[in-house]
Design a protein around this motif. Structure first.
Motif, PDB file in Angstrom:
ATOM      1  N   PHE A 114       0.843  -1.210   0.000  1.00 43.19           N
ATOM      2  CA  PHE A 114       0.000   0.000   0.000  1.00 43.19           C
ATOM      3  C   PHE A 114       0.874   1.254   0.000  1.00 43.19           C
ATOM      4  CE2 PHE A 114      -2.965  -3.068   2.125  1.00 43.19           C
ATOM      5  CZ  PHE A 114      -3.916  -3.094   1.114  1.00 43.19           C
ATOM      6  N   GLU A 115       1.996   1.177   0.699  1.00 49.86           N
ATOM      7  CA  GLU A 115       2.887   2.334   0.749  1.00 49.86           C
ATOM      8  C   GLU A 115       3.435   2.662  -0.638  1.00 49.86           C
ATOM      9  OE1 GLU A 115       2.347   0.666   4.695  1.00 49.86           O
ATOM     10  OE2 GLU A 115       3.053  -0.268   2.842  1.00 49.86           O
ATOM     11  N   MET A 116       3.745   1.651  -1.425  1.00 50.28           N
ATOM     12  CA  MET A 116       4.228   1.880  -2.790  1.00 50.28           C
ATOM     13  C   MET A 116       3.140   2.519  -3.649  1.00 50.28           C
ATOM     14  SD  MET A 116       6.404  -1.642  -3.352  1.00 50.28           S
ATOM     15  CE  MET A 116       6.921  -1.271  -5.037  1.00 50.28           C
ATOM     16  N   GLY A 117       1.914   2.039  -3.481  1.00 57.26           N
ATOM     17  CA  GLY A 117       0.819   2.617  -4.250  1.00 57.26           C
ATOM     18  C   GLY A 117       0.605   4.080  -3.930  1.00 57.26           C
ATOM     19  N   ALA A 118       0.638   4.410  -2.632  1.00 58.04           N
ATOM     20  CA  ALA A 118       0.466   5.808  -2.238  1.00 58.04           C
ATOM     21  C   ALA A 118       1.600   6.671  -2.767  1.00 58.04           C
ATOM     22  CB  ALA A 118       0.387   5.902  -0.714  1.00 58.04           C
ATOM     23  N   ALA A 119       2.803   6.116  -2.790  1.00 61.37           N
ATOM     24  CA  ALA A 119       3.959   6.873  -3.264  1.00 61.37           C
ATOM     25  C   ALA A 119       3.901   7.131  -4.757  1.00 61.37           C
ATOM     26  CB  ALA A 119       5.250   6.127  -2.917  1.00 61.37           C
ATOM     27  N   ALA A 120       3.248   6.237  -5.498  1.00 65.16           N
ATOM     28  CA  ALA A 120       3.348   6.271  -6.955  1.00 65.16           C
ATOM     29  C   ALA A 120       2.207   6.954  -7.675  1.00 65.16           C
ATOM     30  CB  ALA A 120       3.470   4.839  -7.483  1.00 65.16           C
ATOM     31  N   VAL A 121       0.984   6.859  -7.184  1.00 60.99           N
ATOM     32  CA  VAL A 121      -0.179   7.128  -8.020  1.00 60.99           C
ATOM     33  C   VAL A 121      -0.245   8.552  -8.563  1.00 60.99           C
ATOM     34  CG1 VAL A 121      -1.704   7.616  -6.037  1.00 60.99           C
ATOM     35  CG2 VAL A 121      -2.676   6.842  -8.233  1.00 60.99           C
ATOM     36  N   LEU A 122      -0.009   9.552  -7.725  1.00 61.92           N
ATOM     37  CA  LEU A 122      -0.110  10.927  -8.201  1.00 61.92           C
ATOM     38  C   LEU A 122       0.989  11.243  -9.213  1.00 61.92           C
ATOM     39  CD1 LEU A 122      -1.959  13.345  -7.793  1.00 61.92           C
ATOM     40  CD2 LEU A 122      -0.388  14.189  -6.047  1.00 61.92           C
ATOM     41  N   ALA A 123       2.182  10.728  -8.971  1.00 58.61           N
ATOM     42  CA  ALA A 123       3.282  10.949  -9.903  1.00 58.61           C
ATOM     43  C   ALA A 123       3.025  10.254 -11.237  1.00 58.61           C
ATOM     44  CB  ALA A 123       4.594  10.448  -9.296  1.00 58.61           C
ATOM     45  N   LEU A 124       2.464   9.055 -11.203  1.00 58.56           N
ATOM     46  CA  LEU A 124       2.148   8.347 -12.437  1.00 58.56           C
ATOM     47  C   LEU A 124       1.146   9.123 -13.277  1.00 58.56           C
ATOM     48  CD1 LEU A 124       1.808   4.665 -11.125  1.00 58.56           C
ATOM     49  CD2 LEU A 124       3.604   5.543 -12.631  1.00 58.56           C
ATOM     50  N   MET A 125       0.095   9.619 -12.630  1.00 63.28           N
ATOM     51  CA  MET A 125      -0.938  10.352 -13.355  1.00 63.28           C
ATOM     52  C   MET A 125      -0.420  11.679 -13.879  1.00 63.28           C
ATOM     53  SD  MET A 125      -4.371   9.476 -11.146  1.00 63.28           S
ATOM     54  CE  MET A 125      -5.418  10.373 -12.289  1.00 63.28           C
ATOM     55  N   THR A 126       0.384  12.364 -13.065  1.00 61.80           N
ATOM     56  CA  THR A 126       0.929  13.657 -13.477  1.00 61.80           C
ATOM     57  C   THR A 126       1.924  13.496 -14.625  1.00 61.80           C
ATOM     58  OG1 THR A 126       0.661  14.533 -11.234  1.00 61.80           O
ATOM     59  CG2 THR A 126       2.163  15.705 -12.692  1.00 61.80           C
ATOM     60  N   GLY A 127       2.851  12.557 -14.471  1.00 56.53           N
ATOM     61  CA  GLY A 127       3.871  12.362 -15.492  1.00 56.53           C
ATOM     62  C   GLY A 127       3.308  11.857 -16.800  1.00 56.53           C
ATOM     63  N   HIS A 128       2.386  10.903 -16.727  1.00 52.74           N
ATOM     64  CA  HIS A 128       1.787  10.369 -17.951  1.00 52.74           C
ATOM     65  C   HIS A 128       0.997  11.447 -18.681  1.00 52.74           C
ATOM     66  CE1 HIS A 128      -1.228   8.255 -20.431  1.00 52.74           C
ATOM     67  NE2 HIS A 128      -0.258   7.368 -20.612  1.00 52.74           N
ATOM     68  N   ASN A 129       0.221  12.229 -17.945  1.00 50.70           N
ATOM     69  CA  ASN A 129      -0.557  13.291 -18.578  1.00 50.70           C
ATOM     70  C   ASN A 129       0.339  14.331 -19.225  1.00 50.70           C
ATOM     71  OD1 ASN A 129      -1.890  16.288 -17.777  1.00 50.70           O
ATOM     72  ND2 ASN A 129      -3.185  14.901 -18.949  1.00 50.70           N
ATOM     73  N   ALA A 130       1.428  14.698 -18.534  1.00 47.48           N
ATOM     74  CA  ALA A 130       2.335  15.707 -19.080  1.00 47.48           C
ATOM     75  C   ALA A 130       2.979  15.234 -20.370  1.00 47.48           C
ATOM     76  CB  ALA A 130       3.409  16.062 -18.052  1.00 47.48           C
ATOM     77  N   LEU A 131       3.365  13.983 -20.428  1.00 48.16           N
ATOM     78  CA  LEU A 131       4.067  13.455 -21.598  1.00 48.16           C
ATOM     79  C   LEU A 131       3.112  13.056 -22.723  1.00 48.16           C
ATOM     80  CD1 LEU A 131       6.669  11.250 -19.729  1.00 48.16           C
ATOM     81  CD2 LEU A 131       7.210  13.244 -21.131  1.00 48.16           C
ATOM     82  N   ARG A 132       2.109  12.274 -22.399  1.00 44.75           N
ATOM     83  CA  ARG A 132       1.249  11.695 -23.422  1.00 44.75           C
ATOM     84  C   ARG A 132       0.170  12.671 -23.898  1.00 44.75           C
ATOM     85  NH1 ARG A 132       1.952   7.844 -26.751  1.00 44.75           N
ATOM     86  NH2 ARG A 132       1.772   5.981 -25.458  1.00 44.75           N
ATOM     87  N   THR A 133      -0.574  13.267 -22.955  1.00 41.03           N
ATOM     88  CA  THR A 133      -1.715  14.100 -23.337  1.00 41.03           C
ATOM     89  C   THR A 133      -1.290  15.522 -23.671  1.00 41.03           C
ATOM     90  OG1 THR A 133      -3.087  12.766 -21.847  1.00 41.03           O
ATOM     91  CG2 THR A 133      -4.020  14.831 -22.651  1.00 41.03           C
ATOM     92  N   ALA A 134      -0.644  16.187 -22.725  1.00 42.14           N
ATOM     93  CA  ALA A 134      -0.252  17.581 -22.950  1.00 42.14           C
ATOM     94  C   ALA A 134       0.944  17.689 -23.886  1.00 42.14           C
ATOM     95  CB  ALA A 134       0.056  18.259 -21.618  1.00 42.14           C
ATOM     96  N   GLY A 135       1.931  16.810 -23.712  1.00 47.36           N
ATOM     97  CA  GLY A 135       3.149  16.878 -24.513  1.00 47.36           C
ATOM     98  C   GLY A 135       3.074  16.134 -25.831  1.00 47.36           C
TER      99      GLY A 135
END
Length: 330
Positions: A114-135
């Motif tokens: 659970f700790e890994m999930g909490a650490a990752a989820v916001l960064a995954l969504m932010t990074g993917h959106n910045a690269l794939r959708t916006a970029g």
């Protein structure tokens, strides 16, 4: 249920644990029993009252922007079932229970805590959106990620590689973490601490410049980003750690036909956020399951130590995410 809420005191805003009514799940939502949540820089602004989550509701402001936990209740047609282990963006995630749109949770890989999930989820969504959708990153294009040692920066480097970037450049204020960033997947690490860095980026790309720049610093780097961008490059403004205002050379902007794209979750509606979560599932599920996107966790603390955890984030005295373990007994 217990939750961590922002409270005003004579010496300023603080965070206190309080007993609140349990959230009520409506159709189209899922009820999650929270096991862990991470600490993000935006949490500092929530505490200061300068950042209001789009998910904010009337009543005390509950701390937290994400969480990982167990599904307690969901619609039969949601694709989720009681007992499923999930991670999700969640305004007010630092509570024993939280309700979110049923399209938002992402299943935890079997090997993840659970700790890994909490650490990752916001960064995954932010990074993917910045690269794939916006970029609109196309395989083979180059990427520059500044503030690369941050949690979102680290995730963005890895996601860029998963999306087929031809070259990934990490920009940091000190080269002390160069080996670590190279291990993450950065092909080149450039130092921004001594001033202008556009020349180093241009040299690393044989004068061509970078196709997609993911900017976490903001105004102070704008001039260098415009110089370092390739023809028809996209500069995606994710954060403003260094300030919101910078100098823009509009002649170069026009000649290079650049795009400046601002992104934030605060003004996105539920459908837009759900689309970002769906994009993570579609593009990154294999990498997640195979461990290629495992987050780095600096430390895990009890959620009662949320103030100290925020102080660590404010001082930038960490490499990786600070995670708070939520305990019903705390």
């Amino acid at each position: 249920m217990k939750a961590m809420v922002v409270a005003g005191t004579a010496s300023g805003a603080t965070i206190q644990q309080r007993e609140l009514g349990a959230p009520v799940r409506n159709a189209g939502q899922v009820l999650i029993g929270v096991r862990a949540a991470s600490v993000n820089r935006a949490d500092l602004a929530v505490r200061a009252g300068t950042h209001v989550s789009a998910d904010a509701t009337a009543g005390p402001t509950v701390v937290g922007l994400d969480c990982a936990g167990v599904v307690l209740d969901a619609d039969a047609d949601s694709g989720l079932a009681t007992g499923d282990r999930v991670m999700t963006m969640a305004g007010g995630g630092l509570a024993e229970q939280v309700v979110v749109d049923a399209r938002m949770p992402i299943r935890l890989p079997d090997s993840w805590s659970f700790e890994m999930g909490a650490a990752a989820v916001l960064a995954l969504m932010t990074g993917h959106n910045a690269l794939r959708t916006a970029g609109r990153l196309v395989p083979g294009e180059s990427v520059l990620v500044n503030a690369a040692r941050s949690g979102v920066g680290q995730a963005t480097i890895r996601i860029a590689n998963e999306l087929g970037a031809g070259r990934v450049i990490a920009a940091v204020r000190s080269l002390r973490d160069e080996d670590f960033l190279t291990e993450l997947g950065a092909d080149i690490v450039v130092d921004t601490g001594s001033g202008g860095f556009a020349e180093a980026v241009l040299a690393a790309t044989d004068g061509r410049g970078v196709d997609v720049i993911v900017d976490h610093v903001g105004g102070p780097y704008l001039a260098d980003h415009v110089k370092a961008a390739a023809l028809k490059g996209r500069i995606v403004g994710v954060g403003r750690l260094g300030g919101a205002e910078g100098t823009l050379d509009m002649e170069t902007l026009a000649v290079k036909r650049l795009e400046l794209v601002g992104v934030t979750f605060r003004t996105r509606d539920a459908d837009e956020k759900a689309a970002i979560a769906a994009g993570v599932r579609a593009d990154l599920i294999e990498a997640l399951s195979e461990g290629r996107l495992d987050p780095r966790i600096d430390r895990v603390l009890p959620w009662t130590e949320v103030l100290g955890a925020q102080d660590v984030v404010a001082s930038d005295a960490h490499l990786g995410k600070i995670v708070l373990r939520v305990s019903a007994d705390a």
